[in-house]
Design a protein around this motif. Structure first.
Motif, PDB file in Angstrom:
ATOM      1  N   PRO A  99       0.965  -0.787  -0.056  1.00 45.80           N
ATOM      2  CA  PRO A  99      -0.437   0.384   0.281  1.00 45.80           C
ATOM      3  C   PRO A  99       1.010   0.843   0.438  1.00 45.80           C
ATOM      4  N   SER A 100       0.506   2.127  -0.720  1.00 46.39           N
ATOM      5  CA  SER A 100       0.749   3.475  -0.928  1.00 46.39           C
ATOM      6  C   SER A 100       2.408   3.566  -1.256  1.00 46.39           C
ATOM      7  N   ASN A 101       2.659   2.683  -1.980  1.00 43.26           N
ATOM      8  CA  ASN A 101       4.147   1.823  -2.669  1.00 43.26           C
ATOM      9  C   ASN A 101       5.148   1.673  -1.571  1.00 43.26           C
ATOM     10  N   ALA A 102       4.378   1.320  -0.458  1.00 38.56           N
ATOM     11  CA  ALA A 102       5.578   0.962   0.141  1.00 38.56           C
ATOM     12  C   ALA A 102       6.158  -0.127   0.036  1.00 38.56           C
ATOM     13  N   SER A 103       5.985  -1.798  -1.402  1.00 41.80           N
ATOM     14  CA  SER A 103       6.894  -2.169  -1.532  1.00 41.80           C
ATOM     15  C   SER A 103       6.891  -2.004  -2.675  1.00 41.80           C
ATOM     16  N   GLU A 104       7.071  -1.320  -3.386  1.00 34.33           N
ATOM     17  CA  GLU A 104       7.546  -0.999  -4.968  1.00 34.33           C
ATOM     18  C   GLU A 104       9.100  -0.706  -5.118  1.00 34.33           C
ATOM     19  N   THR A 105       9.625  -1.941  -5.256  1.00 31.03           N
ATOM     20  CA  THR A 105      11.059  -1.980  -5.677  1.00 31.03           C
ATOM     21  C   THR A 105      11.424  -1.775  -7.240  1.00 31.03           C
ATOM     22  N   ILE A 106      12.496  -1.128  -7.497  1.00 29.99           N
ATOM     23  CA  ILE A 106      12.335  -0.738  -8.783  1.00 29.99           C
ATOM     24  C   ILE A 106      12.271  -1.537  -9.721  1.00 29.99           C
ATOM     25  N   ASN A 107      12.066  -2.727  -9.836  1.00 29.14           N
ATOM     26  CA  ASN A 107      11.643  -3.697 -10.930  1.00 29.14           C
ATOM     27  C   ASN A 107      10.358  -3.937 -10.914  1.00 29.14           C
ATOM     28  N   ILE A 108       9.207  -3.688 -10.034  1.00 27.38           N
ATOM     29  CA  ILE A 108       7.464  -3.321  -9.919  1.00 27.38           C
ATOM     30  C   ILE A 108       7.298  -1.922 -10.318  1.00 27.38           C
ATOM     31  N   LEU A 109       8.006  -0.837  -9.664  1.00 30.37           N
ATOM     32  CA  LEU A 109       8.305   0.786 -10.553  1.00 30.37           C
ATOM     33  C   LEU A 109       8.535   0.372 -12.591  1.00 30.37           C
ATOM     34  N   LEU A 110       9.634  -0.165 -12.774  1.00 28.65           N
ATOM     35  CA  LEU A 110      10.091  -0.175 -14.126  1.00 28.65           C
ATOM     36  C   LEU A 110       8.651  -0.847 -14.811  1.00 28.65           C
ATOM     37  N   PHE A 111       8.486  -1.351 -14.325  1.00 25.63           N
ATOM     38  CA  PHE A 111       7.182  -2.714 -14.875  1.00 25.63           C
ATOM     39  C   PHE A 111       5.681  -1.690 -14.988  1.00 25.63           C
ATOM     40  N   ASN A 112       5.672  -0.724 -13.762  1.00 20.11           N
ATOM     41  CA  ASN A 112       4.456  -0.033 -13.421  1.00 20.11           C
ATOM     42  C   ASN A 112       4.508   1.389 -14.811  1.00 20.11           C
ATOM     43  N   GLN A 113       5.616   1.632 -15.046  1.00 22.91           N
ATOM     44  CA  GLN A 113       6.502   2.915 -16.052  1.00 22.91           C
ATOM     45  C   GLN A 113       5.938   2.037 -17.366  1.00 22.91           C
ATOM     46  N   ALA A 114       5.784   1.050 -17.770  1.00 25.57           N
ATOM     47  CA  ALA A 114       6.317   0.471 -18.883  1.00 25.57           C
ATOM     48  C   ALA A 114       4.695   0.496 -19.773  1.00 25.57           C
ATOM     49  N   PHE A 115       4.389  -0.272 -18.129  1.00 33.34           N
ATOM     50  CA  PHE A 115       3.217  -0.890 -19.132  1.00 33.34           C
ATOM     51  C   PHE A 115       1.625  -0.869 -18.389  1.00 33.34           C
ATOM     52  N   SER A 116       1.733   0.098 -17.839  1.00 39.08           N
ATOM     53  CA  SER A 116       0.372   1.402 -17.216  1.00 39.08           C
ATOM     54  C   SER A 116       0.494   2.004 -17.338  1.00 39.08           C
ATOM     55  N   TYR A 117       1.854   3.024 -17.370  1.00 45.63           N
ATOM     56  CA  TYR A 117       1.677   4.149 -17.828  1.00 45.63           C
ATOM     57  C   TYR A 117       2.495   4.509 -19.595  1.00 45.63           C
ATOM     58  N   PHE A 118       2.737   3.323 -19.833  1.00 43.16           N
ATOM     59  CA  PHE A 118       3.290   3.402 -21.281  1.00 43.16           C
ATOM     60  C   PHE A 118       4.477   4.011 -21.876  1.00 43.16           C
ATOM     61  N   ASN A 119       5.697   4.998 -20.309  1.00 45.82           N
ATOM     62  CA  ASN A 119       6.771   5.790 -20.485  1.00 45.82           C
ATOM     63  C   ASN A 119       7.287   4.706 -20.839  1.00 45.82           C
ATOM     64  N   MET A 120       7.757   4.495 -22.588  1.00 49.36           N
ATOM     65  CA  MET A 120       8.461   3.292 -22.253  1.00 49.36           C
ATOM     66  C   MET A 120      10.352   3.289 -22.372  1.00 49.36           C
TER      67      MET A 120
END
Lengths: 451, 312
Positions: B262-283
């Motif tokens: 919750p509230s990004n409390a377990s967001e690691t680099i890998n999760i963040l980069l996945f979100n950037q790529a496939f949720s926000y499409f910020n390739m």
């Protein structure tokens, strides 16, 4: 020897050229066949026009889809086409779709679009096939299809700023209130008409660990949809007239105090990570008194094999807030991919899925639809799947409906930004600080993506 | 053979060489390049090309649109990673912290288990086999099971915690405890790996130092601290580095259990980069993070190789 060889090559060359020529003629006749060879067929609408084609679709898991795919054999008999499809959870489905579209594979012919998330992004990316010409084309649209039967809100939700139509609406999902009718009757209450009444009732029902007063989504991103109700009720807006973030206002702070406060005080522990699935599980386990979410999630409440509270649920339009009476709505639509190699065939599929007959079937299964006429259909009235107050709550909510999410390119990132803010507030952060941070991040997002 | 040479010579003499012979000659001369070529091509296509493409993408700004092409912005993405983005900074330190707590718990428990299983006792083989079962299971399946077990009101974990007299936790359902709850799953799954490696190391230890220590009157604890641990160290270091590299890249269990919340409390680099790529499409931005993560893991690998060479 030289002679023979040249001859050999020569012969092969001629054959190849012939084959090419034949192929070209063949392809042309296949492509234009319906128009050129049999002009009579081109005049009238014909479901069998694309007989033999195979379509591939991506669908997001939803009761509407569960009901529709049951009738695919009927579609295949009607049209002589084959449909292959995948049903994925919404987030994963959209990721797969995006990867396919970005790669330009052309493999996906149609999908079930969540207009409230995809509308602007997919349109800006050129992934929606505009349907305006198809809808006007009498050879492609069945005479009894009746586009005018779609609700105005649904049509607005699928129409882009350049007036292109990106999909055929399947349903307009308003958020409605679910409450424990049996408990309300015991106490002699009526469903809440104002936010203050709702809060008061939740407080009185709250008696943990057996009964929690209230639940709504806490999970990041998912929580942005129920949240929309609260900000509308308190008079908040997403964007200013010139397209800037309108988040940093007192209305937003008040909304945050209310929503996070309700979840902190009256919801089951761990609500901060609850999506609709956890919320409805807790509700169906009989642990929660009041819950609000998308109206179409309700058909599982009335299923005795899944729900301990079947027959005990009341439905009502959401109560009004200090700034007015609104229900956030979320529109889904069947869309054709602009990259598809079978656009017209795919259009037949999405047309079939949204015919009056299919909409009646969906309603009979307890899933709401975006058409007007099926609601008054005699069969629907004769054997309603859902309790009568579900139908009234649905229609009443459509009247006060308001598109639930901002129409911006990166809706997902907005949902994450506000979602994290809500989670922080549930866990005790000050509403004003959270809103200030959200306002800042939302403006940065707009600067980056809305150029 | 002689005959064929003749033919070749003749055709050379006859001005133009026949095509087949030219090809076979070319083949003979460049065989050492031609034979490995298919393998090289495949490696180039599926490994080298994506790596370079990711590197190239990391210098662009692109939102996965078919209508607007990528825009070259040089190292702006990297500048943002290093200086401007608190979410990346948090995720970076969180990744390190997660690796630290998970791997140290795994090492302590793994060595303890190895010491236990190194002793002779009845049923040792069976218990040893059972204890490595967690490693065999699919991380995604395990995560789904743990999601249910961690549920604050319906899950079994709070029941178990209640049995030993503790008050219930919120596990993955609170930003304060989510990372630890996930680390616990990692520990549960991967402690057996450290145990296996340590067990192999223990089996190879000489008996003599123990015998002489015993004669000198050393206690069991002293034997462990002054003999076992130093002798086991090279093996352990390799095991720890293996686990660290894996833990740095952890994705599946976090994605399934919390998606970084919750509230990004377990967001690691890998999760963040996945979100950037496939949720926000910020390739572009996601690519630059992938390159950064690649550099970190590569660094860890280099340390591993160095350590193995030096022997420690």
């Amino acid at each position: 020897m030289k002679q023979t060889k040249r001859n050999g090559i020569g012969t092969r060359g001629v054959t190849r050229r012939e084959v090419f020529r034949l192929g070209a003629v063949g392809a042309a006749s296949m492509a234009f066949g319906p128009f050129v060879v049999t002009p009579a067929r081109a005049q009238a609408f014909n479901w069998q026009r694309f007989r033999g084609k195979e379509l591939y679709c991506i669908f997001y898991k939803h009761p509407w889809i569960d009901e529709m795919v049951k009738f695919f054999p009927e579609f295949e008999d009607l049209t002589g086409m084959k449909v292959k499809y995948e049903v994925l959870p919404e987030v994963q489905g959209r990721q797969k779709l995006t990867v396919e579209m970005t790669a330009g594979s052309g493999g996906v012919d149609a999908w079930h679009a969540s207009m409230h998330v995809e509308k602007r992004r997919f349109w800006k990316s050129g992934w929606f096939q505009p349907l305006n010409k198809f809808l006007e084309d009498k050879t492609l649209t069945a005479p009894d299809f009746d586009w005018a039967d779609m609700t105005a809100g649904a049509v607005a939700a699928v129409t882009q700023p350049d007036k292109t139509i990106s999909g055929i609406p399947t349903f307009v999902d308003p958020f409605v209130l679910f409450y424990r009718k049996d408990l309300y009757q015991q106490k002699g209450w009526r469903p809440p008409r104002t936010l203050a009444e709702l809060e008061d009732q939740a407080q009185k029902l709250h008696n943990p660990p057996g009964m929690y007063g209230f639940v709504a989504r806490g999970l990041k991103n998912a929580n942005a949809t129920p949240w929309a109700y609260v900000i509308y009720a308190f008079g908040g807006e997403y964007l200013t007239r010139d397209g800037k973030s309108a988040i940093g206002t007192p209305a937003w702070v008040k909304s945050m105090e209310w929503y996070a406060g309700m979840l902190r005080r009256f919801a089951p522990p761990g609500v901060v990570n609850f999506n609709w699935y956890e919320c409805s599980s807790a509700f169906m386990q009989g642990q929660v008194g009041i819950y609000y979410d998308g109206v179409n999630f309700a058909n599982q409440f009335e299923d005795p094999s899944k729900s301990k509270i079947a027959g005990k649920v009341g439905y009502a339009a959401l109560p009004s807030g200090p700034a007015g009476h609104f229900a956030p709505t979320f529109t889904n639509a069947m869309a054709v991919s602009a990259q598809s190699r079978n656009k017209e065939a795919a259009y037949l599929l999405i047309q079939w899925a949204t015919t009056k007959q299919m909409c009646v079937r969906e309603l009979l299964a307890g899933v709401g639809v975006g058409r007007v006429s099926p609601w008054g259909h005699p069969e629907v009235k004769a054997k309603p799947k859902m309790p009568a107050d579900w139908y009234t709550a649905y229609l009443e909510s459509l009247k006060i409906g308001r598109a639930g999410l901002p129409e911006i390119v990166d809706v997902t990132q907005y949902r994450d930004i506000i979602g994290v803010g809500i989670q922080k507030a549930i866990e005790g952060a000050k509403a004003a600080d959270v809103i200030a941070q959200t306002h800042k991040e939302f403006q940065e997002l707009l600067d980056k993506t809305e150029k | 053979m002689a005959n064929r040479t003749d033919v070749v010579d003749q055709s050379v003499a006859g001005a133009s060489l026949s095509l087949g012979i030219r090809i076979s000659r070319f083949g003979h001369r460049y065989a050492r390049f031609i034979f490995p070529a298919p393998a090289l091509l495949i490696v180039a296509l599926i490994i080298v090309y994506p790596v370079f493409y990711t590197g190239w993408m990391s210098l662009q700004e692109w939102f996965a649109s078919s209508l607007t092409p990528p825009k070259f912005i040089a190292v702006a993405n990297y500048q943002k990673i290093l200086a401007g983005d608190p979410r990346v900074r948090d995720a970076f330190f969180r990744t390190l912290y997660f690796t630290l707590i998970a791997v140290s718990a795994e090492t302590a428990l793994g060595v303890a288990m190895a010491l236990l299983f190194n002793r002779e006792f009845w049923g040792r083989g069976l218990v040893r086999t059972l204890s490595i079962l967690p490693m065999m299971a699919t991380p995604t399946a395990i995560s789904l099971v743990f999601v249910m077990m961690y549920h604050p009101t319906l899950g079994v974990m709070n029941y178990l915690v209640g049995l030993v007299g503790l008050s219930p936790f919120k596990w993955t359902y609170s930003s304060k405890t989510a990372l630890y709850a996930i680390a616990l799953v990692d520990v549960w799954e991967w402690t057996p790996l450290i145990m296996l490696i340590a067990l192999a190391g223990l089996a190879a230890l000489p008996k003599e130092p123990y015998e002489s220590a015993l004669i000198d009157g050393a206690s069991a604890l002293q034997c462990f601290w002054y003999i076992t641990l130093p002798l086991l160290r090279p093996t352990l270091i390799v095991a720890i580095l293996f686990r660290s590299i894996d833990a740095l890249k952890t994705f599946d269990i976090i994605f399934v259990m919390t998606q970084g919340g919750p509230s990004n409390a377990s967001e690691t680099i890998n999760i963040l980069l996945f979100n950037q790529a496939f949720s926000y499409f910020n390739m572009g931005y996601a690519s630059s993070m992938a390159v950064a993560l690649f550099a970190i893991v590569m660094g860890a690998c280099l340390i591993l190789m160095k350590v193995r060479r030096v022997g420690w």
